[in-house]
Design an enzyme around this catalytic site. Structure first.
Site, short mmCIF file in Angstrom:
data_model
loop_
_atom_site.label_atom_id
_atom_site.label_comp_id
_atom_site.label_asym_id
_atom_site.label_seq_id
_atom_site.Cartn_x
_atom_site.Cartn_y
_atom_site.Cartn_z
NE ARG A 280 3.36 24.94 64.78
CZ ARG A 280 2.09 24.95 65.17
NH1 ARG A 280 1.65 24.05 66.05
NH2 ARG A 280 1.24 25.85 64.69
CG HIS B 30 -1.81 31.01 65.51
ND1 HIS B 30 -0.91 30.48 64.62
CD2 HIS B 30 -2.48 29.97 66.06
CE1 HIS B 30 -1.04 29.16 64.62
NE2 HIS B 30 -1.97 28.83 65.49
CD GLN C 42 -1.65 22.92 71.45
OE1 GLN C 42 -0.80 23.13 70.59
NE2 GLN C 42 -1.45 23.21 72.71
CB SER D 158 -3.17 25.85 64.08
OG SER D 158 -2.05 26.19 64.85
CG LEU D 159 -0.79 20.15 65.35
CD1 LEU D 159 0.72 20.04 65.29
CD2 LEU D 159 -1.33 19.57 66.65
CD GLN E 266 0.57 26.99 61.17
OE1 GLN E 266 1.17 26.62 62.17
NE2 GLN E 266 -0.03 26.15 60.36
#
Length: 319
Positions: free
Chosen positions: A117, A201, A11, A92-93, A250
């Site tokens: 999410r 996170h 992102q 991440s994503l 995560q």
């Protein structure tokens, strides 16, 4: 050329028009946009190509759109070059794109999951309560000390270990602002708040992780066909690892991107190809290891240059 890893952005890489040129020139890429649209019952092409920055910045739109663009470009790259990756990873994503590319997840399932999410992560913490800040020039161990000192003012945790001396911290906004000031005593060359409205996170998103766990019970997963490296552990996912649980963790754990890259290099990866919007990962990887070859592909011209570089065995290039 050695072993190859495909890596995918997270992102923040989004922009209006991303992926459009590939969809116009590649039938396989166009098909990915159509598949995403049917899965979510929306016009994914219109969202990515012709919407507004405001629309794309809504987290529930950002996450499936970046996943779609990255996977669409990946299919076009694979179609043209015929490359079989030795490893996959994503920031991440981007780890979802990696899992789809490694055949551990179905693409249609993935876009539905990441849309949820995005919603869960954004809704978990009221706007204005949380924040994130980038600390540049601070040693990794010192970032932990910064967070410890800032925690007197509220939750403050390391969120992203991107590359040497580039770490993102996150938590309650007052504590994050204090971390910016404290980091200057530890040699920060630059420390700034990031334009995000949630402390991604961190432990503040435990609730979002639990909601995601319940959502993912609706879907099936398979062992990855090719190695995937986990943001949570910074190492290769064990074939026996529960992919669902890894993705849940995560959400509220630090992203160990620097560790992921180091682990791939340890395992023999010598060429990294970043696929998707932007080139942030390309920059990070070069700071992590100057000896590997790194390329990024976000438009068809990049792919043509990459094809030529790989044919001639060329070195690093901003393609």
């Amino acid at each position: 050329m050695g072993k190859i890893a495909f890596v995918f952005p997270g992102q923040g890489a989004q922009y209006v028009g991303m992926g459009k040129a590939f969809a116009e020139q590649s039938e396989s890429a166009k098909a990915v946009f159509e598949r995403a649209g049917k899965s979510l019952d929306l016009d994914m092409s219109a969202l990515c190509f012709d919407s507004s920055e405001e629309a794309l910045q809504k987290t529930e739109n950002t996450q499936p759109s970046i996943l779609t663009v990255s996977y669409a470009i990946y299919t076009a790259v694979k179609e043209k070059l015929g490359l079989e990756a030795d490893a996959f990873a994503g920031l991440s994503l981007g780890e979802y794109t990696a899992l789809v590319a490694a055949e551990a997840m179905n693409f249609e399932d993935a876009v539905r999951i990441v849309r949820k999410r995005g919603q869960y992560m954004q809704e978990e913490v009221p706007v204005g309560k949380g924040g994130m800040a980038a600390l540049l020039g601070v040693e990794r161990d010192d970032v932990l000390k910064v967070c410890e000192e800032a925690s007197v003012f509220g939750i403050c945790e390391p969120a992203n270990f991107n590359c040497p001396k580039q770490v993102v911290v996150a938590g309650e906004i007052d504590a994050v602002k204090q971390a910016i000031e404290i980091s200057k005593r530890y040699g920060a060359k630059k420390a700034v708040l990031l334009p995000v409205s949630a402390p991604f996170h961190t432990s503040m998103l435990l609730g979002a992780g639990e909601k995601l766990r319940q959502e993912m019970l609706k879907y099936s997963f398979k062992p990855a066909v090719h190695p995937v490296y986990s943001n949570v552990t910074g190492d290769r996912l064990d074939p026996e690892t529960d992919v669902r649980e890894n993705l849940v963790k995560q959400v509220f754990n630090s992203v160990l991107w620097e560790d992921c890259v180091a682990s791939m290099v340890r395992d023999g990866i010598t060429t990294f190809i970043e696929v998707g919007p932007g080139n942030a990962l390309t920059k990070f990887i070069r700071k992590i290891d100057k000896d590997v070859q790194v390329y990024n592909v976000e438009n068809p011209e990049d792919l043509e240059v990459l094809a030529e570089k790989l044919k001639t065995g060329g070195g690093n290039a901003d393609v």
